[in-house]
Design an enzyme around this catalytic site. Structure first.
Site, PDB file in Angstrom:
ATOM      1  N   GLY A  15       0.856  -1.181   0.000  1.00  0.00           N
ATOM      2  CA  GLY A  15       0.000   0.000   0.000  1.00  0.00           C
ATOM      3  C   GLY A  15       0.891   1.228   0.000  1.00  0.00           C
ATOM      4  O   GLY A  15       2.100   1.132  -0.277  1.00  0.00           O
ATOM      5  N   THR A  46      -5.140   0.845   0.612  1.00  0.00           N
ATOM      6  CA  THR A  46      -4.932   2.207   0.099  1.00  0.00           C
ATOM      7  C   THR A  46      -5.909   2.518  -1.035  1.00  0.00           C
ATOM      8  O   THR A  46      -6.471   3.611  -1.106  1.00  0.00           O
ATOM      9  CB  THR A  46      -3.478   2.379  -0.390  1.00  0.00           C
ATOM     10  OG1 THR A  46      -2.613   2.194   0.728  1.00  0.00           O
ATOM     11  CG2 THR A  46      -3.241   3.764  -0.982  1.00  0.00           C
ATOM     12  N   ALA A  49      -9.247   4.090  -0.105  1.00  0.00           N
ATOM     13  CA  ALA A  49      -9.353   5.403   0.553  1.00  0.00           C
ATOM     14  C   ALA A  49     -10.033   6.373  -0.403  1.00  0.00           C
ATOM     15  O   ALA A  49      -9.566   6.591  -1.517  1.00  0.00           O
ATOM     16  CB  ALA A  49      -7.966   5.899   0.931  1.00  0.00           C
ATOM     17  N   GLU A 118     -13.234  17.089   6.475  1.00  0.00           N
ATOM     18  CA  GLU A 118     -13.905  15.901   7.003  1.00  0.00           C
ATOM     19  C   GLU A 118     -14.081  16.112   8.494  1.00  0.00           C
ATOM     20  O   GLU A 118     -13.678  17.151   9.033  1.00  0.00           O
ATOM     21  CB  GLU A 118     -13.068  14.652   6.701  1.00  0.00           C
ATOM     22  CG  GLU A 118     -13.056  14.298   5.230  1.00  0.00           C
ATOM     23  CD  GLU A 118     -12.148  13.128   4.919  1.00  0.00           C
ATOM     24  OE1 GLU A 118     -12.562  11.995   5.152  1.00  0.00           O
ATOM     25  OE2 GLU A 118     -11.030  13.352   4.451  1.00  0.00           O
ATOM     26  N   HIS A 246     -16.130   3.436  11.000  1.00  0.00           N
ATOM     27  CA  HIS A 246     -16.560   4.547  10.143  1.00  0.00           C
ATOM     28  C   HIS A 246     -18.072   4.666  10.268  1.00  0.00           C
ATOM     29  O   HIS A 246     -18.776   3.650  10.191  1.00  0.00           O
ATOM     30  CB  HIS A 246     -16.166   4.289   8.687  1.00  0.00           C
ATOM     31  CG  HIS A 246     -16.195   5.530   7.850  1.00  0.00           C
ATOM     32  ND1 HIS A 246     -17.367   6.139   7.480  1.00  0.00           N
ATOM     33  CD2 HIS A 246     -15.196   6.295   7.346  1.00  0.00           C
ATOM     34  CE1 HIS A 246     -17.082   7.221   6.764  1.00  0.00           C
ATOM     35  NE2 HIS A 246     -15.765   7.344   6.676  1.00  0.00           N
ATOM     36  N   ARG A 292     -15.493  10.819  14.553  1.00  0.00           N
ATOM     37  CA  ARG A 292     -16.105   9.590  14.064  1.00  0.00           C
ATOM     38  C   ARG A 292     -16.707   8.690  15.130  1.00  0.00           C
ATOM     39  O   ARG A 292     -17.749   8.088  14.924  1.00  0.00           O
ATOM     40  CB  ARG A 292     -15.030   8.759  13.367  1.00  0.00           C
ATOM     41  CG  ARG A 292     -14.879   9.192  12.000  1.00  0.00           C
ATOM     42  CD  ARG A 292     -13.950   8.292  11.276  1.00  0.00           C
ATOM     43  NE  ARG A 292     -13.752   8.953  10.008  1.00  0.00           N
ATOM     44  CZ  ARG A 292     -12.866   8.608   9.127  1.00  0.00           C
ATOM     45  NH1 ARG A 292     -12.086   7.591   9.370  1.00  0.00           N
ATOM     46  NH2 ARG A 292     -12.748   9.267   8.012  1.00  0.00           N
ATOM     47  N   HIS A 353     -13.297   0.139  10.464  1.00  0.00           N
ATOM     48  CA  HIS A 353     -12.644   0.901   9.395  1.00  0.00           C
ATOM     49  C   HIS A 353     -11.134   0.952   9.538  1.00  0.00           C
ATOM     50  O   HIS A 353     -10.413   0.770   8.573  1.00  0.00           O
ATOM     51  CB  HIS A 353     -13.225   2.308   9.426  1.00  0.00           C
ATOM     52  CG  HIS A 353     -12.731   3.217   8.337  1.00  0.00           C
ATOM     53  ND1 HIS A 353     -12.852   2.899   6.999  1.00  0.00           N
ATOM     54  CD2 HIS A 353     -12.140   4.439   8.387  1.00  0.00           C
ATOM     55  CE1 HIS A 353     -12.345   3.885   6.273  1.00  0.00           C
ATOM     56  NE2 HIS A 353     -11.890   4.820   7.086  1.00  0.00           N
ATOM     57  N   ARG A 388      -8.605   8.278  15.306  1.00  0.00           N
ATOM     58  CA  ARG A 388      -7.850   8.888  14.204  1.00  0.00           C
ATOM     59  C   ARG A 388      -8.620  10.024  13.537  1.00  0.00           C
ATOM     60  O   ARG A 388      -9.811   9.902  13.259  1.00  0.00           O
ATOM     61  CB  ARG A 388      -7.554   7.810  13.164  1.00  0.00           C
ATOM     62  CG  ARG A 388      -6.767   8.284  11.971  1.00  0.00           C
ATOM     63  CD  ARG A 388      -6.552   7.119  11.035  1.00  0.00           C
ATOM     64  NE  ARG A 388      -7.804   6.639  10.536  1.00  0.00           N
ATOM     65  CZ  ARG A 388      -8.317   6.967   9.350  1.00  0.00           C
ATOM     66  NH1 ARG A 388      -7.659   7.768   8.527  1.00  0.00           N
ATOM     67  NH2 ARG A 388      -9.465   6.494   8.967  1.00  0.00           N
TER      68      ARG A 388
HETATM   69  C1  SIN Z   1     -13.500   8.709   4.180  1.00  0.00           C
HETATM   70  O1  SIN Z   1     -13.363   9.068   3.034  1.00  0.00           O
HETATM   71  O2  SIN Z   1     -14.481   8.963   4.858  1.00  0.00           O
HETATM   72  C2  SIN Z   1     -12.413   7.901   4.806  1.00  0.00           C
HETATM   73  C3  SIN Z   1     -11.244   8.742   5.025  1.00  0.00           C
HETATM   74  C4  SIN Z   1     -10.439   8.234   6.156  1.00  0.00           C
HETATM   75  O3  SIN Z   1     -10.813   7.248   6.788  1.00  0.00           O
HETATM   76  O4  SIN Z   1      -9.425   8.856   6.465  1.00  0.00           O
END
Ligand code: SIN
Length: 520
Positions: A15, A46, A49, A118, A246, A292, A353, A388
């Protein structure tokens, strides 16, 4: 013995972290061997993502990024590691991903990079290639791996065990030497042969462990292989209780979970119940963009409280033409199930996740066993602490992949006294392993981890999981010892050992924090 392979740097996995480690070491003159169990080098985590990778937007700073990562990490981050990531990360994105490997990150009409956001980021700093960033990155890195003259790739080859002096040397005196890694035993999947690969330096980059859970965003290969290899070699593992879920994966009964990127919420998507209620507004000031763990648990609570199988992500208010171009991956995947995301809310549920814990490593990626390194999701640098920050993992893989590649090749240049022992021959067993056993045992692992070591944990659930997994592990170990070795059998053994390692960590930590949520 069919092969007897020797190399300077052995990288297991390809990855972003493994690929960058291999390319960096080879650029510095080391002979590099990349080993992967996959037949297609694009199949790792990877490529899955979607959201993007953290870079540096005009009003950003390393201090601000450090603050956001530490806040998301719920007080458990290793601050020097976070500072290293925040200082070096954006510069490496520029040097390697943008300039050297020419990843086509999205730009606005003036040719400036397009920044998105995000959950838990205090400003937009994530760069992306539509919503298939990982695929764009790994495509370019794999092509560089394939053409680099200093790199050889062994596909369809599974790491069986880490070779250490104490476990494998035939010289009885070696048990008194400093423990060290000298390579791996590997399985040629097609021929069924097990052979040693000797390496001056070994870098584990085997990715995550999502497959030990019933629902996961991770691909088939993310079954915790590296964690189990390290565990058996006595390598230090930390923070394994912090498995990140997630909040939003596409809910379709009996279907594999498909990630619905958090950047949809970053661009204004709102979580709602079936009746349209915006349930996140009362739970956290950041609403649908809260960290998250908070969003994932809130979704689970709403589903349980109202006996509903999912919640919904509503993006109907976004410009439909823009949404189709910005999120083609999500748009097309949902369309396959008859959901036009510009017209209908997307049914979503949480799924396992990312593993925030793993093989404990230092700021260069060195593990507790001499000559062994770990990078990417299999490692624990301490950057993520107990939870994270989104889009920090590709960056961590890039930074530590680069550091481990550079430092391991520097070691090779400095030292000329690498020790390679003579090792025990592998004894090939012949008993056929019934695939039904492998299938059923995986289901046991996945259901047990999902129900008892999942989003919310109690002593009773963990105790129950221990009984089930301990018995299963003994059973698996019994048929592993007699069975003809296959990738499936190795994966099952690794899966149950990794599940046990996560379970032990969850039992030992009685404090609710970040992704580790104990309701008792
Ligand atoms: C996402 O696109 O929601 C995942 C991104 C991540 O887990 O860093």
């Amino acid at each position: 013995m069919p092969y007897n392979v020797k190399t300077d740097v052995l990288v297991i996995g390809c990855g972003i972290a493994g690929a960058i480690a291999a390319l960096t070491a080879a650029d510095q003159g080391a002979r590099v061997l990349v080993v992967t169990g996959m037949g297609d080098l694009m199949e790792g985590n990877t490529a899955y993502a979607q959201g993007g990778i953290i870079y540096k937007s005009p009003h950003d700073s390393p201090e601000l990024l450090t603050k956001d990562i530490i806040r998301a990490g719920a007080g458990r981050c290793h601050v020097p590691a976070v500072e290293l990531l925040a200082e070096k990360g954006p510069a490496l994105v520029k040097k390697l991903l943008i300039d050297k490997y020419a990843i086509p990150f999205d730009q606005d009409e003036k040719g400036r990079l397009d920044f998105t956001t995000e959950g838990a980021h205090s400003l937009s700093r994530v760069i992306h290639v539509a919503d298939w960033t990982g695929k764009a990155i790994i495509r370019s890195l794999v092509s560089a791996l394939k053409t680099h003259p200093g790199i050889r790739i062994l596909k369809n080859t599974t790491a069986v065990d880490i070779l250490t002096l104490s476990h494998h040397s035939r010289n009885p005196g070696d048990i008194y030497r400093e423990p060290m890694c000298v390579g791996i035993y590997a399985l040629n999947q097609k021929k069924g042969w097990v052979f040693p690969i000797f390496a001056k330096e070994t870098i584990l980059a085997t990715g995550g462990l999502g497959q030990i859970y019933l629902h996961t965003t991770n691909p088939r290969v993310a079954r915790g292989d590296g964690i189990a290899l390290a565990y058996r070699a006595g390598v230090r593992l930390i923070n394994l209780e912090y498995v990140q879920f997630h909040p939003t994966t596409l809910f379709q009964e009996d279907e594999k979970r498909f990630l619905i990127t958090e950047s949809l919420r970053g661009e204004g998507g709102i979580l709602i119940r079936r009746n349209g209620e915006r349930f996140m507004d009362d739970i956290h000031p950041m609403g649908s963009l809260a960290p998250r763990d908070i969003v994932a648990r809130a979704i689970q609570d709403v589903m349980l409280a109202h006996n509903e199988p999912c919640v919904y992500l509503d993006v109907r208010h976004l410009n439909p033409d823009w949404a189709r171009v910005r999120f083609p991956n999500v748009y097309n995947n949902c369309a396959e199930y008859g959901i036009d995301i510009t017209k209908k809310p997307i049914p979503v549920v949480p799924a396992a996740h990312y593993s925030c814990g793993g093989i404990a490593v230092d700021l260069m990626g060195r593990a507790s066993l001499k000559r062994l390194w770990a990078v990417g999701e299999v490692s624990c640098t301490g950057v993520h602490g107990a939870n994270r920050l989104a889009s920090a993992s590709l960056l961590e893989g890039l930074v530590w992949g680069y550091e481990a590649g550079r430092q391991s090749s520097l070691n090779i240049r400095r030292k000329n006294d690498y020790y390679f022992p003579s090792i025990e021959k592998w004894i090939h067993e012949k008993e056929t392993v019934d695939p039904a056993l492998i299938y059923q045992d995986w289901l046991t692992i996945k259901y047990t981890m999902w129900n008892y070591v999942g989003l919310t944990r109690t002593s009773k659930r963990l105790e129950r999981a221990l009984h089930i997994l301990r018995e299963l592990q003994q059973e698996v170990e019994r048929f592993y010892k007699r069975g003809a070795l296959s990738d499936g059998l190795i994966g099952l053994r690794n899966g149950v050992q990794t599940a046990m390692a996560v379970l032990f960590a969850a039992q030992q930590n009685r404090e609710t924090r970040g992704c580790h949520f104990r309701v008792d």
